[in-house]
Design a protein around this motif. Sequence first.
Motif, PDB file in Angstrom:
ATOM      1  N   PHE A 179       0.829  -1.206   0.000  1.00 15.06           N
ATOM      2  CA  PHE A 179       0.000   0.000   0.000  1.00 15.06           C
ATOM      3  C   PHE A 179       0.859   1.250   0.000  1.00 15.06           C
ATOM      4  O   PHE A 179       1.729   1.415   0.867  1.00 15.06           O
ATOM      5  N   ASP A 180       0.614   2.136  -0.958  1.00 17.13           N
ATOM      6  CA  ASP A 180       1.326   3.409  -1.024  1.00 17.13           C
ATOM      7  C   ASP A 180       0.488   4.409  -1.807  1.00 17.13           C
ATOM      8  O   ASP A 180       0.849   4.847  -2.904  1.00 17.13           O
ATOM      9  N   GLN A 181      -0.637   4.783  -1.223  1.00 11.96           N
ATOM     10  CA  GLN A 181      -1.565   5.705  -1.873  1.00 11.96           C
ATOM     11  C   GLN A 181      -1.700   6.995  -1.058  1.00 11.96           C
ATOM     12  O   GLN A 181      -1.475   7.009   0.156  1.00 11.96           O
ATOM     13  N   ASP A 182      -2.096   8.046  -1.736  1.00  6.70           N
ATOM     14  CA  ASP A 182      -2.281   9.353  -1.099  1.00  6.70           C
ATOM     15  C   ASP A 182      -3.439   9.304  -0.107  1.00  6.70           C
ATOM     16  O   ASP A 182      -4.576   8.980  -0.465  1.00  6.70           O
ATOM     17  N   THR A 221       5.207  -1.927   3.866  1.00  4.81           N
ATOM     18  CA  THR A 221       6.631  -1.682   3.675  1.00  4.81           C
ATOM     19  C   THR A 221       6.942  -0.636   2.607  1.00  4.81           C
ATOM     20  O   THR A 221       8.000  -0.018   2.637  1.00  4.81           O
ATOM     21  N   ALA A 222       6.022  -0.419   1.660  1.00  5.57           N
ATOM     22  CA  ALA A 222       6.263   0.545   0.578  1.00  5.57           C
ATOM     23  C   ALA A 222       5.667   1.914   0.880  1.00  5.57           C
ATOM     24  O   ALA A 222       5.913   2.870   0.130  1.00  5.57           O
ATOM     25  N   PHE A 223       4.937   2.042   1.969  1.00  5.82           N
ATOM     26  CA  PHE A 223       4.193   3.277   2.235  1.00  5.82           C
ATOM     27  C   PHE A 223       5.127   4.449   2.513  1.00  5.82           C
ATOM     28  O   PHE A 223       6.001   4.388   3.386  1.00  5.82           O
ATOM     29  N   ASN A 224       4.924   5.556   1.773  1.00  9.48           N
ATOM     30  CA  ASN A 224       5.706   6.771   1.998  1.00  9.48           C
ATOM     31  C   ASN A 224       4.909   7.977   1.518  1.00  9.48           C
ATOM     32  O   ASN A 224       5.321   8.703   0.606  1.00  9.48           O
ATOM     33  N   GLN A 225       3.760   8.177   2.148  1.00  9.99           N
ATOM     34  CA  GLN A 225       2.870   9.285   1.790  1.00  9.99           C
ATOM     35  C   GLN A 225       2.784  10.295   2.938  1.00  9.99           C
ATOM     36  O   GLN A 225       3.025   9.961   4.093  1.00  9.99           O
ATOM     37  N   SER A 226       2.427  11.510   2.596  1.00 12.73           N
ATOM     38  CA  SER A 226       2.348  12.577   3.593  1.00 12.73           C
ATOM     39  C   SER A 226       1.188  12.374   4.568  1.00 12.73           C
ATOM     40  O   SER A 226       0.050  12.128   4.159  1.00 12.73           O
ATOM     41  N   LEU A 227       1.519  12.482   5.848  1.00  7.81           N
ATOM     42  CA  LEU A 227       0.513  12.485   6.921  1.00  7.81           C
ATOM     43  C   LEU A 227       0.629  13.778   7.726  1.00  7.81           C
ATOM     44  O   LEU A 227       0.011  13.908   8.783  1.00  7.81           O
ATOM     45  N   CYS A 268       7.094   0.192   8.326  1.00  7.78           N
ATOM     46  CA  CYS A 268       6.941   0.917   7.055  1.00  7.78           C
ATOM     47  C   CYS A 268       8.355   1.326   6.622  1.00  7.78           C
ATOM     48  O   CYS A 268       8.791   2.470   6.830  1.00  7.78           O
ATOM     49  N   ALA A 269       9.052   0.390   6.035  1.00  5.20           N
ATOM     50  CA  ALA A 269      10.486   0.554   5.781  1.00  5.20           C
ATOM     51  C   ALA A 269      10.804   1.724   4.858  1.00  5.20           C
ATOM     52  O   ALA A 269      11.882   2.316   4.953  1.00  5.20           O
ATOM     53  N   ALA A 270       9.888   2.074   3.972  1.00  8.60           N
ATOM     54  CA  ALA A 270      10.143   3.162   3.024  1.00  8.60           C
ATOM     55  C   ALA A 270       9.725   4.522   3.559  1.00  8.60           C
ATOM     56  O   ALA A 270      10.084   5.551   2.964  1.00  8.60           O
ATOM     57  N   PHE A 271       9.016   4.551   4.675  1.00  6.15           N
ATOM     58  CA  PHE A 271       8.426   5.808   5.139  1.00  6.15           C
ATOM     59  C   PHE A 271       9.487   6.816   5.562  1.00  6.15           C
ATOM     60  O   PHE A 271      10.309   6.556   6.441  1.00  6.15           O
ATOM     61  N   ASN A 272       9.429   8.000   4.947  1.00  2.47           N
ATOM     62  CA  ASN A 272      10.318   9.095   5.321  1.00  2.47           C
ATOM     63  C   ASN A 272       9.658  10.422   4.971  1.00  2.47           C
ATOM     64  O   ASN A 272      10.251  11.280   4.313  1.00  2.47           O
TER      65      ASN A 272
END
Length: 222
Positions: A1-4, A24-30, A48-52
């Motif tokens: 999951f990696d949606q806006d 693990t792929a999630f990297n969206q603005s919160l 969420c390994a990709a989250f930055n």
Amino acid sequence: FDQDVSGWNVSSVQDAEGMFDGCTAFNQSLNSWDWSSCTNLRRLLADCAAFNSAVNGWGSTTSGVTNINGLFLGCTSFNQPVSGIDTSAVTTAGTVFAQCTAFNQSLNSWDMSNCTTFFRMFQDAVAYNQSMLSWDTGSCEDMAEMFDGAAAFNQNIAGWNISELTDAEGMFNGTVGISSANTDNLLNGWAAQAPSVQNNVTLDTAGNRTSSSDAAVTTLTT
């Protein structure tokens, strides 16, 4: 999951535990999310390994959050400012930055005065090395494995209040970067709090201390 999801209205959410856990792929603005009704952010972004992405915009909306256990656990890419997040109500902060191998941001402004556990808070956070000397730790009972594997950590926390601390076992396991000076500072500072220090507390220190802390060791062990 990696949606806006930036447009979601979470202002009425009371419990967000595990919301993106394992994405693990999630990297969206919160950054614009309003947590003003929420008390539980436990494992919100765990693994969420990709989250930055930025989260500092949460600001005072987290003033009612009590549980941030594992909030960023395993976010191996995460290295964003979090100093503006309101932690004044937090009682549980175990593993919050554990396995955050890139994280090295200031937390010195965090209000931890109500927090009772820092269990494994920075475990294997190998890059982390920031001052936390201003923290009020007077409510904390559990610092076990707090810096376990935090290889770069080398800060003076001698001023921390340990009057309620009952478990510090493995606190500095693998903290290979800590200097003898900061080990001495820690022992001398904590010994100065006797007789308020709890009995039968195990503390593992990683640094090589010097003779300047001999009296402190005697005070803490007798």
